[in-house]
Structure formats: C-alpha cells, structure tokens
Design an enzyme around this catalytic site. Structure first.
Site, PDB file in Angstrom:
ATOM      1  N   ALA A 124      -0.656   2.885  -5.313  1.00 50.59           N
ATOM      2  CA  ALA A 124      -0.061   4.223  -5.386  1.00 50.59           C
ATOM      3  C   ALA A 124      -0.372   5.043  -4.143  1.00 50.59           C
ATOM      4  CB  ALA A 124      -0.545   4.927  -6.652  1.00 50.59           C
ATOM      5  N   VAL A 157       0.857  -1.181   0.000  1.00 46.16           N
ATOM      6  CA  VAL A 157       0.000   0.000   0.000  1.00 46.16           C
ATOM      7  C   VAL A 157       0.895   1.234   0.000  1.00 46.16           C
ATOM      8  CG1 VAL A 157      -1.821   1.251   1.191  1.00 46.16           C
ATOM      9  CG2 VAL A 157      -1.766  -1.248   1.296  1.00 46.16           C
ATOM     10  N   CYS A 158       0.685   2.121  -0.962  1.00 49.29           N
ATOM     11  CA  CYS A 158       1.416   3.382  -1.025  1.00 49.29           C
ATOM     12  C   CYS A 158       2.934   3.126  -1.004  1.00 49.29           C
ATOM     13  CB  CYS A 158       0.965   4.290   0.111  1.00 49.29           C
ATOM     14  SG  CYS A 158       1.337   6.034  -0.113  1.00 49.29           S
ATOM     15  N   VAL A 159       3.659   3.742  -0.075  1.00 46.30           N
ATOM     16  CA  VAL A 159       5.118   3.601  -0.069  1.00 46.30           C
ATOM     17  C   VAL A 159       5.575   2.270   0.517  1.00 46.30           C
ATOM     18  CG1 VAL A 159       5.485   6.090  -0.002  1.00 46.30           C
ATOM     19  CG2 VAL A 159       5.373   4.804   2.128  1.00 46.30           C
TER      20      VAL A 159
END
Length: 334
Positions: free
Chosen positions: A170, A117-119
């Site tokens: 992202a 998830v995300c970073v």
C-alpha cells in the site's frame, strides 16, 4: 552457508519514487546482521540502460544491469516500485510507462514471485499480472486502479496483500512491512521480527492491518496543527480536553475546532480518540500489557471507554484484536 543469494531485481525508470527503490533493499541488507548467511539476498537495480535514473525526489540512481541482462539471470523476486503525478487540482495519479510494463511482463515470466511497492501495483495490473487477483495500492490511487483494471479485485484497506506468488503493498512506508513479510516468507517470523527491531518498528505489521491509521492521515498545511498532532502523540495519557489543546496552541476552542475541521477533516476529540486507538493497537500487538495498563497509558480513562472506541473504529474488541494480530510471545522483540 549458501554461496549464492536469492536474486531480487528492483525495477528502475525515470521519475520512480525514491523510497520505493531504497526502502526494501535496506530491509534485506539488515537481514545480514541477524544471520550468519551474508548472501541471503542479492539485490540489484535494473533499468532500460545503465545511464543514471532520476527519481521523483531528484536523486539520481545508478542501475546495476539492464533489463535484458536481468532477463538472463535466475530471478527470485521482481520488485516493482511506482511513480505518481499531481494535477492542477492536487489529485494524485499513478504513472504507467508502456515500455516499463512490457519489461515487467517479460521479467515476471522468469521470476518466482513478483511484488509491487505502493502505486507500482498499477504497472503490475497493466502487465496483466493482477487479473483475477486481490490487490492493494496507495489509498490515493485505489479508485484509479479499480477503474482502469476491472479484472482486479482492489482492496484499499490492507497495508499489503499476497495472492499466490504476487504481492502488492500500500503506502510508501508500507514497503518496509511488505519487505519484512517477504523475509518472513523466506526465513520465518522470528528472523523477520529481529529485522523489524533493527528498523525500530514495533513489529512486522500483519497484512490485514489497515493502512488508514493515524500516522497515515493527510499532513496538515499549517505548522500549528502539526505541532498539535505531535503534542497529542506525546501526551496521550493526559486528559487532552478541548480546553487543554486550545491552551497548548494559544487559540480559542472555537478556532481550534475550525482549524481541525479544515485541515484534518475531523474534530479535535475524534482525532485524539484515533490517536489513542492507534497507540493501543501497537501495545496490543507488541506487549503483554493488561487492558487496565493500556487504558491508563493511552488515556482512555476506563476500560469500557477503550472497548467502545475499538468497537466504533475497528469493529472489534481489544482482546479480539490481540488474538488476531499479536505475534507469539517468543517472537516479540525485547
């Protein structure tokens, strides 16, 4: 009806982004409202110990089991959130703890699929799980990911990417889209769209959709510009000329232009067009509305103006976009 749910293990560590942790389980929990199978998923939070973990928001979260205990389970999906730090120049950097990387690498070997998830993609990359694969992350750390891990094909544009049994998401809010995609992969598009309706989302966004849409632009630092952005969103069908916007903000047209350039890096007219394209995209994805109706609803004036805006900003036409990204009619939420 199954008696054992698909086990989803969410990785916890100090400073983890709170929404990365709580967003996906909410999607999986809503699945229970749309199916008779109350055990479709079993979601657990795993950490190094059972001590409370303090997230980036300062909220403490209690793990359900340790990493060692999770390794003894039959894991269906390993979900890896991320964490960032901001330096003195307000630049964002992904934080990667070597201990967490080792744990993720071990757990991934016992897992059917892995998703970040995300970073969290930076953790997967550090664990060697993205080598030779195409992946995405939050746009603010995409250059860091590419520089730190040249073996990874980084694409900062999509909201999520699937490459084999590895998924990467992202922006933070894109965790919902990624989670819906996992639901669709397991239970089909129709059920995923029903869950999307519970989340009051237009529909499950396709993986190829850009994360660089109007709602994801940087938030301004002044209340005046934020009020203007909300005003634009609420009145897209109106002319929204420079004079209209200046009058709404009670400032001169010249001052309005300077503020938009300083705060958002664009002009008022360009921002209005971006917002109109974004609204049109949603209508093309989720409704049967004609181009004439979309043109009127979004304030383009003429269909030719709508088409030119799509070509300029998305390098496609509205109808081509609809054919590519719209769900089949029977799956559209009512």
């Amino acid at each position: 009806m199954s008696t054992v749910g698909r086990l989803i293990v969410v990785v916890l560590f100090e400073g983890v982004d709170l929404l990365d942790v709580t967003g996906p389980p909410e999607v999986f929990a809503l699945l229970r409202r749309e199916t008779d199978d109350a055990t479709a998923y079993e979601v657990v939070l795993a950490a190094e110990t059972l001590a409370p973990v303090t997230t980036s928001a300062g909220v403490r979260v209690l793990p359900d089991l340790t990493f060692e205990e999770a390794a003894a389970r039959n894991i269906d999906t390993l979900l890896v959130p991320g964490s960032v730090e901001v330096d003195g120049e307000r630049r964002v950097h992904a934080v990667v703890d070597p201990t967490v990387v080792d744990r993720v690498r071990t757990l991934a070997g016992r897992t059917r699929r892995v998703a970040s998830v995300c970073v969290g993609a930076h953790i997967l990359a550090a664990a060697g799980l993205l080598d030779g694969k195409r992946a995405t992350t939050h746009w603010s750390t995409a250059q860091q990911l590419a520089a730190d891990h040249p073996a990874v094909e980084v694409d900062a544009d999509p909201i999520f990417i699937r490459d084999g049994d590895v998924w990467t998401g992202a922006g933070i809010s894109s965790c919902l889209d990624l989670s819906l995609a996992l639901v669709a992969d397991d239970f089909g598009e129709t059920l995923a769209l029903r869950v999307a309706r519970q989340l009051v989302m237009y529909l499950k966004r396709p993986s190829g959709q850009s994360q660089f849409s109007v709602p994801l632009e940087p938030v301004s630092t002044t209340r005046r510009v934020e009020d203007l952005r909300h005003h634009i969103t609420r009145h897209l069908g109106s002319p929204l000329t420079l004079a209209d916007l200046a009058a709404s903000a009670h400032i001169s047209e010249r001052q309005l232009t300077r503020i938009f350039k300083a705060e958002l890096g664009t002009t008022p007219s360009a921002y209005v067009e971006s917002a109109r394209v974004e609204r049109a995209r949603h209508m093309l994805e989720s409704t049967d509305a004609t181009l004439e109706r979309i043109t009127s609803s979004c304030g383009f004036g003429t269909t030719d103006t709508l088409i030119r805006a799509f070509r300029r900003r998305l390098d496609t036409t509205p109808m081509e976009y609809r054919r590519r990204f719209r769900a089949v009619p029977s799956e559209l939420p009512s």
